[in-house]
Design an enzyme around this catalytic site. Structure first.
Site, PDB file in Angstrom:
ATOM      1  N   ARG A   1     -51.514 -47.801 -29.399  1.00 36.26           N
ATOM      2  CA  ARG A   1     -52.582 -48.661 -29.327  1.00 36.26           C
ATOM      3  C   ARG A   1     -53.322 -48.837 -30.527  1.00 36.26           C
ATOM      4  NH1 ARG A   1     -52.697 -51.233 -24.238  1.00 36.26           N
ATOM      5  NH2 ARG A   1     -51.967 -49.855 -22.635  1.00 36.26           N
TER       6      ARG A   1
ATOM      7  N   ILE B   1     -56.761 -48.469 -32.861  1.00 32.50           N
ATOM      8  CA  ILE B   1     -57.814 -47.725 -32.660  1.00 32.50           C
ATOM      9  C   ILE B   1     -58.928 -48.650 -32.464  1.00 32.50           C
ATOM     10  CG2 ILE B   1     -58.448 -47.099 -35.038  1.00 32.50           C
ATOM     11  CD1 ILE B   1     -58.879 -44.223 -34.008  1.00 32.50           C
TER      12      ILE B   1
ATOM     13  N   ASN C   1     -48.518 -56.243 -42.578  1.00 37.88           N
ATOM     14  CA  ASN C   1     -49.264 -56.626 -43.765  1.00 37.88           C
ATOM     15  C   ASN C   1     -48.690 -55.933 -44.928  1.00 37.88           C
ATOM     16  OD1 ASN C   1     -51.320 -58.314 -42.496  1.00 37.88           O
ATOM     17  ND2 ASN C   1     -52.212 -56.622 -41.766  1.00 37.88           N
TER      18      ASN C   1
ATOM     19  N   GLU D   1     -53.878 -51.607 -45.124  1.00 39.88           N
ATOM     20  CA  GLU D   1     -54.632 -50.506 -45.092  1.00 39.88           C
ATOM     21  C   GLU D   1     -53.935 -49.329 -45.062  1.00 39.88           C
ATOM     22  OE1 GLU D   1     -57.765 -50.930 -42.055  1.00 39.88           O
ATOM     23  OE2 GLU D   1     -58.229 -52.761 -42.773  1.00 39.88           O
TER      24      GLU D   1
ATOM     25  N   HIS E   1     -45.993 -50.916 -40.217  1.00 37.88           N
ATOM     26  CA  HIS E   1     -46.347 -51.056 -39.043  1.00 37.88           C
ATOM     27  C   HIS E   1     -46.420 -52.585 -38.718  1.00 37.88           C
ATOM     28  CE1 HIS E   1     -50.121 -50.893 -41.431  1.00 37.88           C
ATOM     29  NE2 HIS E   1     -50.517 -51.796 -40.769  1.00 37.88           N
TER      30      HIS E   1
HETATM   31  P1  5GP Z   1     -53.356 -52.787 -41.832  1.00 39.67           P
HETATM   32  O1  5GP Z   1     -54.561 -53.727 -42.259  1.00 39.67           O
HETATM   33  O2  5GP Z   1     -52.803 -51.813 -42.575  1.00 39.67           O
HETATM   34  O3  5GP Z   1     -52.192 -53.822 -41.464  1.00 39.67           O
HETATM   35  O4  5GP Z   1     -53.547 -52.374 -40.353  1.00 39.67           O
HETATM   36  C1  5GP Z   1     -53.942 -51.015 -39.963  1.00 39.67           C
HETATM   37  C2  5GP Z   1     -54.342 -50.805 -38.632  1.00 39.67           C
HETATM   38  O5  5GP Z   1     -54.402 -49.523 -38.286  1.00 39.67           O
HETATM   39  C3  5GP Z   1     -55.801 -51.451 -38.288  1.00 39.67           C
HETATM   40  O6  5GP Z   1     -55.740 -52.170 -37.422  1.00 39.67           O
HETATM   41  C4  5GP Z   1     -56.743 -50.147 -37.719  1.00 39.67           C
HETATM   42  O7  5GP Z   1     -57.451 -50.418 -36.865  1.00 39.67           O
HETATM   43  C5  5GP Z   1     -55.411 -49.149 -37.482  1.00 39.67           C
HETATM   44  N1  5GP Z   1     -55.591 -47.792 -37.517  1.00 39.67           N
HETATM   45  C6  5GP Z   1     -56.129 -47.225 -38.518  1.00 39.67           C
HETATM   46  N2  5GP Z   1     -56.419 -45.751 -38.258  1.00 39.67           N
HETATM   47  C7  5GP Z   1     -55.882 -45.785 -37.124  1.00 39.67           C
HETATM   48  C8  5GP Z   1     -55.543 -44.318 -36.209  1.00 39.67           C
HETATM   49  O8  5GP Z   1     -55.875 -43.465 -36.710  1.00 39.67           O
HETATM   50  N3  5GP Z   1     -55.043 -44.561 -34.941  1.00 39.67           N
HETATM   51  C9  5GP Z   1     -54.875 -45.713 -34.521  1.00 39.67           C
HETATM   52  N4  5GP Z   1     -54.258 -45.902 -33.263  1.00 39.67           N
HETATM   53  N5  5GP Z   1     -55.058 -46.936 -35.295  1.00 39.67           N
HETATM   54  C10 5GP Z   1     -55.339 -46.817 -36.502  1.00 39.67           C
END
Ligand code: 5GP
Length: 122
Positions: free
Chosen positions: A32, A34, A91, A99, A104
């Protein structure tokens, strides 16, 4: 972009930080988010060292790609969001606002998600 072995998802894969796991296969892990944006918000990641769909699609093995694709479908079924519908999203890079530099796929569901993206200036 070189893979960063200290990114947060690499640490989750190494067991250095916890995650709320929902599914695991030979080559993939799902947990899930976070900071969930929808009632169901699960991230599916390959266990291999891939930054994004760019290097994954170019260099992952057929077994990894098949496993990852099936894991995404498995997660949607496990979360019971297939009948009402869901959205998957990945992304890449700066314009995509990625990020975490480990591939993912976001699986969003549990509510009406509206249109896919907001219109932006071209
Ligand atoms: P991005 O912007 O890279 O597509 O999304 C990164 C996602 O990773 C974000 O939705 C953020 O909430 C999630 N995320 C960041 N750090 C953690 C973490 O330590 N654990 C979990 N489960 N999700 C994370």
């Amino acid at each position: 972009m070189a893979y960063d072995d200290n990114n947060i998802f690499a640490k989750i894969l190494k067991g250095e930080i916890p995650c709320d796991k929902v599914h695991e296969t030979e080559h993939s892990l799902a947990f899930r988010d976070i900071n969930p944006q929808t009632p169901v918000h699960v991230l599916v990641i390959p266990k291999g060292r891939y930054v994004s769909m760019d290097d994954f699609s170019a260099t992952a093995s057929d077994a990894e790609i098949a496993d990852f694709t099936r894991a995404v479908g498995d997660v949607a079924r496990m979360m019971d969001i297939v009948d009402n519908g869901y959205r998957i999203l990945a992304n890449h890079g700066e314009d995509g606002h990625q990020e975490v530099p480990h591939l993912h796929i976001h699986v969003f569901g549990g509510k009406n998600l509206g249109r896919m993206i907001k219109p932006v200036d071209k």
